[in-house]
Design an enzyme around this catalytic site. Structure first.
Site, PDB file in Angstrom:
ATOM      1  N   GLU A 148       0.884  -1.143   0.000  1.00 33.56           N
ATOM      2  CA  GLU A 148       0.000   0.000   0.000  1.00 33.56           C
ATOM      3  C   GLU A 148       0.931   1.203   0.000  1.00 33.56           C
ATOM      4  O   GLU A 148       1.616   1.469   0.983  1.00 33.56           O
ATOM      5  CB  GLU A 148      -0.892   0.013   1.230  1.00 33.56           C
TER       6      GLU A 148
ATOM      7  N   ASP B 147      -6.784   8.635   9.990  1.00 30.36           N
ATOM      8  CA  ASP B 147      -5.631   7.790  10.286  1.00 30.36           C
ATOM      9  C   ASP B 147      -5.202   7.955  11.733  1.00 30.36           C
ATOM     10  O   ASP B 147      -5.465   8.974  12.374  1.00 30.36           O
ATOM     11  CB  ASP B 147      -4.463   8.145   9.365  1.00 30.36           C
TER      12      ASP B 147
END
Length: 176
Positions: free
Chosen positions: A56, A67
Site C-alpha cells: 500500500e 488515520d
C-alpha cells in the site's frame, strides 16, 4: 461483485498464487517519502526481499483525520520534506526501475485524486507502475467516475466495506 472485461490484474494474479500456496497476503503500508525518498525506496526493496507480496503506497495528505497517530506523523514528515502527489508517483516509478516488482496499490484520500483529476491520476499512477487504488473515503454509491477512470487505465479499485455491506457495483455509477 465488480465486473469488467480487462485481463487479469497483477493483484488478482498475486492473490490467486497465494491461494494456491495456502498463504495469506502480506501487504505493508509505506508512507511515500517518509522520512525521505532514499529511505522509502530502500524500505520497499528490503520489504520485498523479506517476503512482502505487495504494498500500500500511502500518498501523504495534510488532513489525515481518519488515520492514527503513526500515519499522521509519517505523512507530516513526508510533506515537510516536499512529498506531494507528483513526487509520490515519481517515487513509485523509481521503485519500479530499481527492482520493486510486486503489486503497488496507492492508498490515499479522494480529495487528492479529485484535485489531481480522476483520469489523470489513474493514467499517471498506471504509467508509474501502479496496479490498484484504495480510497477509503469514496462511498460505493459515488464511485462511478473513479471506477470508470480505473477501468480505463486497467487499475483495480479496491473498496473498504463493512461485513454487512450487501451492495454490488455492476457499472460505474450503478450500485445495488
Amino acid at each position: 461483485q465488480i465486473r469488467g472485461n480487462h485481463s487479469m490484474s497483477a493483484i488478482k494474479q498475486k492473490f490467486d498464487e497465494l491461494a494456491k500456496a495456502g498463504r495469506k497476503a502480506y501487504l505493508p503500508y509505506v508512507c511515500m517519502g517518509d522520512p525521505d525518498e532514499e529511505f522509502t525506496v530502500s524500505l520497499l526493496k528490503t520489504l520485498q526481499e523479506s517476503g512482502a507480496d505487495g504494498f500500500e503506497a500511502g500518498i501523504p495528505f495534510s488532513d489525515t483525520l481518519a488515520d492514527g497517530q503513526t500515519i499522521q506523523a509519517a505523512s507530516d514528515r513526508a510533506l515537510k520534506n516536499g512529498m506531494n502527489v507528483s513526487n509520490a508517483l515519481k517515487l513509485v516509478a523509481r521503485a519500479r526501475r530499481e527492482g520493486v516488482s510486486v503489486p503497488m496499490i496507492a492508498m490515499t484520500y479522494y480529495n487528492i485524486i479529485f484535485h489531481y483529476g480522476d483520469e489523470k491520476f489513474c493514467a499517471d499512477f498506471k504509467a508509474a507502475g501502479g496496479d490498484g487504488i484504495i480510497v477509503p473515503d469514496v462511498p460505493l454509491e459515488e464511485c462511478g467516475p473513479l471506477l470508470e477512470a480505473c477501468r480505463k487505465n486497467s487499475l483495480d479499485l479496491i473498496f473498504l466495506v463493512a461485513p454487512t455491506t450487501i451492495t454490488r457495483v455492476d457499472e460505474p455509477g450503478e450500485v445495488r
